[in-house]
Every structure is written in structure tokens, then in C-alpha cells.
Design a protein around this motif. Structure first.
Motif, short mmCIF file in Angstrom:
data_model
loop_
_atom_site.label_atom_id
_atom_site.label_comp_id
_atom_site.label_asym_id
_atom_site.label_seq_id
_atom_site.Cartn_x
_atom_site.Cartn_y
_atom_site.Cartn_z
N MET A 240 0.83 -1.20 0.00
CA MET A 240 0.00 0.00 0.00
C MET A 240 0.86 1.26 0.00
N ILE A 241 0.49 2.21 -0.85
CA ILE A 241 1.07 3.55 -0.84
C ILE A 241 -0.03 4.48 -0.35
N CYS A 242 0.16 5.04 0.82
CA CYS A 242 -0.90 5.83 1.46
C CYS A 242 -0.48 7.29 1.55
N SER A 243 -1.35 8.17 1.10
CA SER A 243 -1.13 9.62 1.22
C SER A 243 -2.25 10.20 2.06
N ARG A 244 -1.88 10.91 3.12
CA ARG A 244 -2.86 11.52 4.01
C ARG A 244 -2.69 13.03 4.03
N LYS A 245 -3.75 13.73 4.38
CA LYS A 245 -3.69 15.18 4.40
C LYS A 245 -2.66 15.69 5.40
N LYS A 246 -2.53 15.01 6.53
CA LYS A 246 -1.60 15.50 7.54
C LYS A 246 -0.15 15.34 7.10
N ASP A 247 0.09 14.46 6.10
CA ASP A 247 1.45 14.32 5.58
C ASP A 247 1.86 15.52 4.75
N LEU A 248 0.90 16.35 4.36
CA LEU A 248 1.19 17.49 3.50
C LEU A 248 1.37 18.79 4.28
N ARG A 249 1.39 18.71 5.60
CA ARG A 249 1.46 19.92 6.42
C ARG A 249 2.81 20.63 6.30
N MET A 250 3.84 19.92 5.90
CA MET A 250 5.17 20.52 5.82
C MET A 250 5.34 21.36 4.56
N ILE A 251 4.39 21.26 3.63
CA ILE A 251 4.49 22.07 2.42
C ILE A 251 4.22 23.53 2.77
N PRO A 252 5.06 24.45 2.33
CA PRO A 252 4.83 25.88 2.65
C PRO A 252 3.48 26.34 2.12
N PRO A 253 2.85 27.26 2.81
CA PRO A 253 1.54 27.75 2.35
C PRO A 253 1.66 28.50 1.03
N CYS A 254 0.61 28.42 0.26
CA CYS A 254 0.57 29.10 -1.03
C CYS A 254 0.22 30.57 -0.80
N ILE A 255 1.04 31.45 -1.34
CA ILE A 255 0.81 32.89 -1.22
C ILE A 255 0.24 33.39 -2.54
N LYS A 256 -0.95 33.92 -2.50
CA LYS A 256 -1.61 34.40 -3.71
C LYS A 256 -1.72 35.92 -3.68
N LYS A 257 -1.46 36.51 -4.81
CA LYS A 257 -1.58 37.95 -4.94
C LYS A 257 -2.29 38.25 -6.26
N SER A 258 -3.39 38.94 -6.18
CA SER A 258 -4.17 39.27 -7.38
C SER A 258 -3.68 40.58 -7.98
N THR A 259 -3.40 40.54 -9.26
CA THR A 259 -2.96 41.74 -9.99
C THR A 259 -3.88 41.92 -11.19
N TYR A 260 -4.50 43.08 -11.28
CA TYR A 260 -5.38 43.37 -12.40
C TYR A 260 -4.55 43.93 -13.55
#
Length: 484
Positions: A240-260
Motif C-alpha cells: 500500500m502507498i498511502c497519502s494523508r492530508k496531515k502528511d502534507l502539512r510541511m508544504i509551505p503555504p501558497c501565497i496568492k496575490k491578485s494583480t489586475y
């Protein structure tokens, strides 16, 4: 001649008898049984009767296995379009030969094996293909890999289903089973539902032997014996290869900036052309009447309406073009109608109107560019905004030509008209053929790319000592970026 005879063939096969005669054997009928005897002068001749029966009685194709590099994907019926959409999204066009097989069409095994890279079918089709007396073409192919999406359905029923038997009988180098719930999510869910999944994966110990599974894992686990639990964990860790949401917590948060971003001129023009074609359809369909059968506002045109909305979004956010040409003789028919109304076909006005209908022109009232101008019976070329100001008369300054109005009578194209419409104006307009919206960057300019290029140029001019980021457009329309 030998005294010990070879019994006759179990079935009456003419080729069997001819073969015996060819080797010089002779037949003798004794006590109701035909026996074949070896000749005296022929040594070391012994027939393998069972093998000979198979060779003469069984068709060759029933035992042939076609080696293939194709992938078989089995999915629920409602996920077929999703898989195909994702493949189209992430794989370049023409890279994979894909077959979607969901109907009762008969396919040959050599076509499945050699003509396609990916074969997508459903569990229903898989179940229907199971026949212990006749091999399905799916079984006659040795697949590179087999993938079952929502594969836990194999174990949802512990009885021997056609779907399960067919899945286990398939031959492949690799087997994948995708699921988020290996066992049914019910209060009565049991560990026994895992064993069919292991059998599909051809797990050598617990998958292929039900007794080993019950004795080694199932009964000890249900009795809460630690040995059963540890064996189960070791088994799952191997398969089994198992991927869980809590395993992804180390990924840096996505920073979004809207530019018109403002449209660049060429991008704005391509966007306006698409919007103009949509508005033209709605306006000329009896002046925004949703009852008109060809109007995008009509409830029966939902498929084309959704495609149009998606195209408008792409043209705004990506860039692209739409190729439009006159539909056959439509422009010529429009010009002939104008000639009947008094236009001289030898004048400059005639050729000017014709060129404007083909290539577009500036509106004669407001001066704005319009790719698809509307020609009035009084020979004025106007944009949609200017035409829509008045449905009864021409809006060109000083003209005021009154259109011929259509009465509120039911017609095939509009069974329930809402209001009178300018009949002669609508019938005078030529129709256009237009391709699907093509979001490529070779035919127009993208405001996004222009913005990124400008940002990159400013950054490199202010920080020349820093590594330079280079942007380039690929043939597929992707934005490539690398550091020099």
C-alpha cells in the motif's frame, strides 16, 4: 505389425485419421472399437494422443496471448469522462492513442494490444466480458499495467462475482488498485473485504490462498491477537502507498496575490471578436428573444452556451483567436439583395461593403472597429451597439430608415415570439462559419505574458548582479522560465 493397437480418436476428427494414414498406420475394427496399429518397419513412433487431440480440435486463437505495452484502466461509468479529460489536460495532443470502450462493440485482441496505448473501460463492461467458456479479448492481452479506479468495489461483495473473476483473470506486468476506502465504510465492515483486493494484486501468500489468509491474518485479527495485527501491518506496508492530508502539512503555504492587468491591444481585439460573435448571435435571434431556437439564451442550447462561456473565460484569461469566414454564398446573397434594393454593383460602394462584410470595418456611426458589422437595408454598416439602439429604424444620423417589422406569429425558428423584430434587417445579414476558440499564443498576444515580460525587464535592470530569469513561450503555449 504390432499386436498392441492404439485406440481410435475420442472424437470424430477427419484430420486425425488422415494423420495416422500418413504415418503408415493401419486401422482394424475389433469388438466395436477402431484400433490403429504401428507398421513393423517403423521404429520409435509413439503418439501423444491428448496433445494430438488439442492440436487438432482446439482453435489456435483460444490459447494465444498478445504481448502489449498498453495500459488498461477500469473505472466506474461516471468517471470515464473525468479520466479522459485529465489525460487530455496533462498529455500533449497526439502523444497517446486512447480507446474508450464502454459499449457492446466486439474488439479483437490484437487491436487492443497493438493499436492503443491506453484502453479505458468500465466495471460493467468488465463484468459483461466474463465467460468461462469463451475467452474475452481482454484476457488474451498481456497488458503492461492494469489500473482499477475505485478498486474497492471488487471487495464490496464477498461472493464470486463476474467482475471479480474477470479482474483476477487479466494478465499484466503491473497491477494498480486506486481507492480511498479499501473496505466498505459501513458499521458492518470487515477485514475480509481486503482479501479480494489482494487476490487481484496477485499477492502470493494471502491473496492467492484464502485458507492462509483466514488462518494467518483474519481469525487472529478478529480474535485481537497481536500476531494477526502485526502480520496485517507488514502486509499493507509492502503493498500500500498511502497519502494523508496531515502528511502534507510541511508544504509551505501558497501565497496568492491578485494583480489586475489591462488588455494589450492585440489581446483586447481577439477578446472583443469573440464577444462580438456571441452578441451577434443573441441580437439577431429575434432581438434577444430566448424563444428563438438558435439563440444561446434558449434553454435547449445549454451545451453550446456552456462552451461559449468557457471560451470567453479562456479568451480573457489566456488569449487566443477565433477564425471566422463567410458561410458559403451568404455574403454574395447579401450583396445581391442590396443590388435589388438599388445598389449599383459597379460602384466603389459595392466593393467597399463587400470587403467590410468579409474583413470587418469601423462603424459608420460611432467609429469603433467591428469584426462583424451589421449591414442595414439602407446600406449603412453599423456595430452591434449602434444597431441595438433602435429595433424599428436605422440609427445612422440623418437616416431614420424604417425596417419591415415581423408580426407576432409563430414560426418554425420561433414558436413563441415575444415582440416584433426587424425582419428585413435580420434576413439581410450573412452567416459566418467560426472555428472553436483556440487559446494559443502564436495567433495573438497575451496580456499575462506581456506583464511578466515587463516585470522581468524591470527586475533585471534594477538588479543586474542577480541571476537573470528568462521567460519564453513554448510551442504548446506554456510559459517557460529558467535561471541564467
Amino acid at each position: 505389425m504390432e499386436t498392441v493397437g492404439l485406440p481410435g480418436p475420442p472424437v470424430n476428427v477427419r484430420g486425425y485419421q488422415r494423420l495416422f494414414h500418413a504415418f503408415g498406420l493401419t486401422s482394424r475394427f475389433e469388438k466395436g472399437v477402431t484400433r490403429w496399429f504401428y507398421p513393423k518397419l517403423l521404429e520409435n513412433l509413439v503418439f501423444d494422443s491428448p496433445a494430438l487431440k488439442v492440436a487438432l480440435c482446439q482453435p489456435l486463437d483460444a490459447f494465444r496471448l498478445y504481448l502489449s505495452k498498453a495500459t488498461l484502466i477500469v473505472v466506474p461509468a461516471n468517471l470515464v469522462d473525468h479520466w479522459k479529460t485529465q489525460i487530455d489536460k496533462h498529455v500533449s495532443a497526439g502523444q497517446l492513442r486512447i480507446l474508450v470502450w464502454t459499449d457492446n462493440k466486439k474488439l479483437s485482441p490484437h487491436n487492443l494490444a497493438w493499436d492503443y496505448d491506453v484502453v479505458i473501460t468500465t466495471f460493467s463492461r468488465l463484468s459483461a466480458e466474463w465467460n468461462p467458456r469463451k475467452k474475452s479479448p481482454l484476457i488474451q492481452v498481456h497488458w503492461l499495467r492494469i489500473m482499477l479506479d475505485e478498486g474497492h468495489t471488487l471487495g464490496s461483495s464477498l461472493s464470486l462475482t463476474n467482475k471479480f473473476q474477470m479482474a483476477v483473470s487479466l494478465t499484466a506486468s503491473s497491477r494498480w488498485l486506486l481507492t480511498g476506502t479499501p473496505t466498505p465504510n459501513t458499521p458492518n465492515s470487515q477485514l475480509s473485504h481486503l482479501q479480494p483486493l489482494l487476490k487481484f494484486l496477485h499477492e502470493e501468500v494471502y491473496g492467492d490462498n484464502l485458507k492462509f489468509w483466514e488462518a494467518g491474518i483474519l481469525r487472529p485479527f478478529e480474535a485481537e491477537i497481536e500476531e494477526g495485527r502485526s502480520r496485517l501491518l507488514q502486509l499493507l506496508q509492502r503493498y500500500m502507498i498511502c497519502s494523508r492530508k496531515k502528511d502534507l502539512r510541511m508544504i509551505p503555504p501558497c501565497i496568492k496575490k491578485s494583480t489586475y492587468i489591462n488588455f494589450v491591444p492585440r489581446h483586447a481585439r481577439s477578446y472583443n471578436e469573440l464577444v462580438e460573435s456571441v452578441r451577434r448571435n443573441i441580437l439577431l435571434a429575434d432581438w434577444n428573444d430566448p424563444s428563438h431556437v438558435e439563440s444561446l439564451l434558449n434553454s435547449k442550447q445549454w451545451k453550446f452556451r456552456n462552451a461559449t462561456i468557457n471560451n470567453v473565460r479562456l479568451s480573457c484569461c489566456v488569449a487566443g483567436h477565433i477564425k471566422m469566414t463567410d458561410a458559403g454564398q451568404d455574403i454574395k446573397e447579401t450583396m445581391d439583395d442590396l443590388v435589388e434594393g438599388g445598389l449599383d454593383d459597379s460602384t466603389f460602394e459595392y466593393s467597399s461593403i463587400q470587403n467590410c462584410l468579409i474583413s470587418g470595418c469601423n462603424c459608420k456611426r460611432c467609429g469603433e472597429w467591428c469584426r462583424l458589422p451589421v449591414i442595414t437595408p439602407c446600406r449603412h454598416l453599423l456595430c452591434l451597439d449602434c444597431v441595438a439602439l433602435d429595433s424599428e429604424r436605422c440609427t445612422f444620423p440623418g437616416c431614420g430608415y424604417l425596417y419591415e417589422m415581423q408580426t407576432l406569429l409563430a414560426r418554425p425558428e420561433n414558436p413563441n415570439p415575444k415582440w416584433p423584430v426587424p425582419k428585413d434587417l435580420i434576413e439581410l445579414q450573412p452567416s459566418y462559419n467560426q472555428d472553436d476558440w483556440n487559446p494559443d499564443w502564436q495567433s495573438t498576444s497575451s496580456s499575462k505574458v506581456s506583464y511578466l515580460y515587463n516585470i522581468n525587464a524591470v527586475r533585471n535592470s534594477h538588479y543586474p548582479q542577480h541571476p537573470r530569469c528568462t521567460l519564453q513561450k513554448s510551442q504548446a503555449g506554456q510559459l517557460l522560465c529558467w535561471i541564467e
